[in-house]
Write an enzyme that holds these catalytic residues in place. Structure first.
Site, PDB file in Angstrom:
ATOM      1  N   CYS A  39      -1.740  -6.876   3.381  1.00  0.00           N
ATOM      2  CA  CYS A  39      -0.686  -5.895   3.231  1.00  0.00           C
ATOM      3  C   CYS A  39      -0.953  -4.756   2.381  1.00  0.00           C
ATOM      4  O   CYS A  39      -2.075  -4.429   1.798  1.00  0.00           O
ATOM      5  CB  CYS A  39       0.486  -6.801   2.628  1.00  0.00           C
ATOM      6  SG  CYS A  39       2.293  -5.758   2.853  1.00  0.00           S
ATOM      7  N   LYS A  47      -0.539  -3.165  -0.481  1.00  0.00           N
ATOM      8  CA  LYS A  47      -1.229  -2.960  -1.860  1.00  0.00           C
ATOM      9  C   LYS A  47      -2.246  -3.747  -2.081  1.00  0.00           C
ATOM     10  O   LYS A  47      -2.945  -3.675  -3.016  1.00  0.00           O
ATOM     11  CB  LYS A  47       0.042  -3.155  -3.187  1.00  0.00           C
ATOM     12  CG  LYS A  47       1.282  -2.355  -2.791  1.00  0.00           C
ATOM     13  CD  LYS A  47       0.962  -0.938  -2.417  1.00  0.00           C
ATOM     14  CE  LYS A  47       2.079  -0.211  -2.193  1.00  0.00           C
ATOM     15  NZ  LYS A  47       2.752  -0.737  -0.988  1.00  0.00           N
ATOM     16  N   GLU A  70       9.160   2.816  -1.890  1.00  0.00           N
ATOM     17  CA  GLU A  70       9.082   3.673  -0.901  1.00  0.00           C
ATOM     18  C   GLU A  70      10.726   3.768  -0.160  1.00  0.00           C
ATOM     19  O   GLU A  70      11.521   3.166  -0.414  1.00  0.00           O
ATOM     20  CB  GLU A  70       8.437   2.621   0.323  1.00  0.00           C
ATOM     21  CG  GLU A  70       6.994   2.672  -0.239  1.00  0.00           C
ATOM     22  CD  GLU A  70       6.460   1.658   1.139  1.00  0.00           C
ATOM     23  OE1 GLU A  70       5.021   1.747   0.918  1.00  0.00           O
ATOM     24  OE2 GLU A  70       7.110   0.998   1.753  1.00  0.00           O
ATOM     25  N   SER A  87       7.106   4.662   2.967  1.00  0.00           N
ATOM     26  CA  SER A  87       6.283   3.708   3.757  1.00  0.00           C
ATOM     27  C   SER A  87       5.343   4.505   4.812  1.00  0.00           C
ATOM     28  O   SER A  87       5.772   5.665   5.104  1.00  0.00           O
ATOM     29  CB  SER A  87       7.208   2.879   4.597  1.00  0.00           C
ATOM     30  OG  SER A  87       6.544   2.351   5.646  1.00  0.00           O
TER      31      SER A  87
END
Length: 611
Positions: free
Chosen positions: A178, A180, A498, A524
């Site tokens: 994902c 991060k 985001e 995003s």
């Protein structure tokens, strides 16, 4: 790892300086390296054409944990988790898994970590799996919980450093799926600087009707506009996420996976594989094996993550029309290895880097369709041939980038996912760094040209994401508005949320070409439209974005790279005298700590910049 132009020169220096060392010459691709390893006794050894090592030299860290009578208590504990007498003699490879059931991006990574462990064991090491965290941007977006998203990058990096540093792992494999996870894994590996490889969890396959997570976000806006009903929203919701894997367009996860492969820190092809299937399992197994080879070569992240390698990563991200988050994360990753990288580097490289991928969110194809035609390796080979990449940089294969790409076939005839360089989507970068009286130290826009290159409109100001989303959905935002979302920066949020929900609502409401959105937060990778984020200084620091009022005229010009508000310096100064910093409601815990230590977005939003 020092390079040598002559073996005799290195040997001579050893003798001259009376080093008591073992001198090992190893071949990595077409290059020769001299490795100087301090040992208690022994002459220099030159074994031509072979890698010469002994296992003690590969156990620099684990030997401190398990060797000697005094380490019997530690060995006793390790026996309980499956170590044998033979295992204590092997290098230990930590396998950092970001597995969790909180998101489809990571739900399968436990199996990939096991494959990496098997690979390490097969190569003669001892693999040890441990976990770090993940959060889900897609689930948390639009809520208070999203404030923890960027913070998780630091927690992941810290946890990998803590576990590997404490347990004495000699090398690392990290597996992330994902947004991060990936920069967090790279930052952790970079800080430790031990032989390491990153494995990407892989992309999700498309949902029914060529849908993905952004289809669901935009359906919310379509519902608010009256184009679809609640039952239709639910139908999209039910099919858009068919199983494991990261969000399916060239959003942040696939962007960062591609950047890391271009950087040389994952095996060739790792970024362009489906999450399910034999290719990803094989990639994980081979990564476990390859760390053992990196130990023998003493090839570490700082040898690979060089200035040239970061330039390669930036240019590949641009070619793929990747996420604005790549700017934030590459700055942070460069900081971790002391490579000087600034927003200006994105500007200069952007002038000579075309966008050639027709991928979502601004294009029509998904990552799985790029996977089907060969992934990013043929693109990188084209870029190398055109002089756009540095071919002499080292990678985790032990070879140079050019050597890795030597036998890569081109894309099949007739594909239009990746366009020719002379027929690009955009002739220069879509990642546009803007400056002006609204953002003196820089902001980042994602402008492919499909949105236009200039927007002028009237400010409609919101203190936070929730108010903006409500204003968009209830019709308060009108054509010609510049939506201003402030107090969402790294400190002010805190956490730099985001703005996927507002940007998706704008697109769903059919306002994509009629409004712009600017923020000191971020976007995003799925966001598209005329959007500008990372505005610095942020509102919480009293930056100009804190001083904008409803009705101010704002101009965003991608060609001149300027973002300005039509208010005089004197008026801005007068407004500044009336400005009062809002009090943060976070007094304890991780968000409070983050707000106190985080740097500006223009510096990568890192938490150890000023230590």
């Amino acid at each position: 790892m020092p390079r040598t132009s002559g073996c005799a020169d290195v040997f001579g220096r050893c003798v001259r300086d009376r080093w008591i060392s073992k001198l090992i010459f190893v071949a990595a691709g077409s290059r020769l390296y001299a490795l100087l390893r301090a040992t208690p006794v022994g002459p220099a050894i030159w074994i031509e054409g072979n890698v010469m090592s002994d296992k003690d030299n590969l156990r620099k860290y684990s030997s401190q944990v398990v060797d000697g009578v005094e380490r019997a208590p530690g060995r006793s504990m390790l026996r309980a988790v499956g170590f044998t007498d033979e295992d204590f003699k092997k290098p230990q490879i930590g396998i950092a898994s970001t597995w969790a059931m909180v998101t489809p991006c990571n739900m399968h990574i436990d199996k990939l970590a096991i494959e990496a462990e098997k690979g390490a064991n097969a190569a003669g090491a001892k693999g040890v799996i441990f976990n770090t965290i993940t959060i889900s941007d897609g689930i948390a977006n639009g809520t208070e919980g999203m404030k923890y998203s960027l913070v998780s990058r630091e927690v992941i990096a810290d946890s990998i450093e803590v576990v590997a540093g404490c347990e004495g792992f000699d090398g690392l494999v990290t597996v992330g799926g994902c947004d991060k996870n990936m920069p967090g894994c790279l930052i952790g590996m970079a800080r430790l600087n031990r032989p390491s490889i990153f494995v990407y969890g892989g992309t999700i396959r498309p949902g029914a009707g060529h849908t993905d997570i952004i289809s669901v976000f935009e359906a919310v806006g379509q519902h608010a506009r009256g184009d679809i009903n609640e039952i239709q929203v639910k139908q999209i919701e039910e099919v858009a996420i068919p199983g494991p894997g990261s969000c399916g367009g060239m959003y942040t996860a696939n962007t960062m996976a591609s950047a890391i492969e271009a950087l040389g820190m994952s095996l060739p092809g790792s970024s362009s594989q489906d999450a399910v299937g034999s290719d990803k399992a094989s990639d994980s197994f081979r990564a476990g094996q390859q760390v053992m080879e990196l130990l023998k070569l003493d090839l570490k992240p700082r040898d690979i993550m060089t200035r040239k390698a970061f330039e390669n990563a930036i240019r590949v991200v641009i070619a793929l029309a990747g996420s604005t988050n790549a700017v934030l994360h590459l700055l942070a990753m460069a900081h971790a290895v002391d490579v000087e990288l600034t927003l200006d580097d994105f500007v200069e490289l952007g002038k000579i880097s075309p966008v050639v991928a027709d991928l979502r969110p601004s294009g029509k194809y998904m990552m799985s369709e790029l996977v089907a035609i060969g992934g990013i390796q043929p693109l990188m080979k084209r870029m190398l041939a055109a002089g756009m990449l540095h071919g002499d940089v080292l990678t985790v294969t032990g070879k140079t980038l050019a050597e890795n790409l030597e036998n890569v076939p081109d894309y099949p005839e007739g594909q239009d996912v990746i366009l020719p360089f002379d027929q690009p989507v955009k002739k220069d970068s879509h990642l546009v760094v803007l400056r002006g009286n609204l953002s003196p130290t820089g902001a980042v826009a994602k402008i492919t040209g499909k949105e236009g290159l200039r927007f002028e409109g009237t400010a409609r100001v919101y203190h936070g994401e929730e108010g903006a989303l409500t204003g968009i959905l209830n019709g308060e935002v009108q054509a010609g508005d510049v939506i201003v979302i402030r107090y969402e920066g790294p400190k002010g949020g805190p956490g730099m949320r985001e703005m996927l929900s507002p940007t998706s609502a704008v697109m769903g409401k059919g306002l994509g070409k009629d409004v712009a959105l600017i923020t000191d937060g971020r976007f995003s990778g799925g966001s598209h439209g005329f959007v500008v984020g990372h505005i610095t200084p942020e509102a919480f620091d009293g930056g100009p974005i804190a001083l904008i009022e409803d009705g101010d005229r704002i101009t965003i010009d991608a060609e001149t790279r300027q973002i300005t508000v039509d208010v005089s310096d004197a008026e801005l100064a007068e407004r500044k005298t009336r400005w009062v910093r809002p009090e943060s409601k976070y007094k304890r815990g991780v968000l409070a700590k983050y707000a106190k230590t985080v740097s500006s977005a223009s510096e990568g939003a890192v938490t150890d910049k000023y230590l």
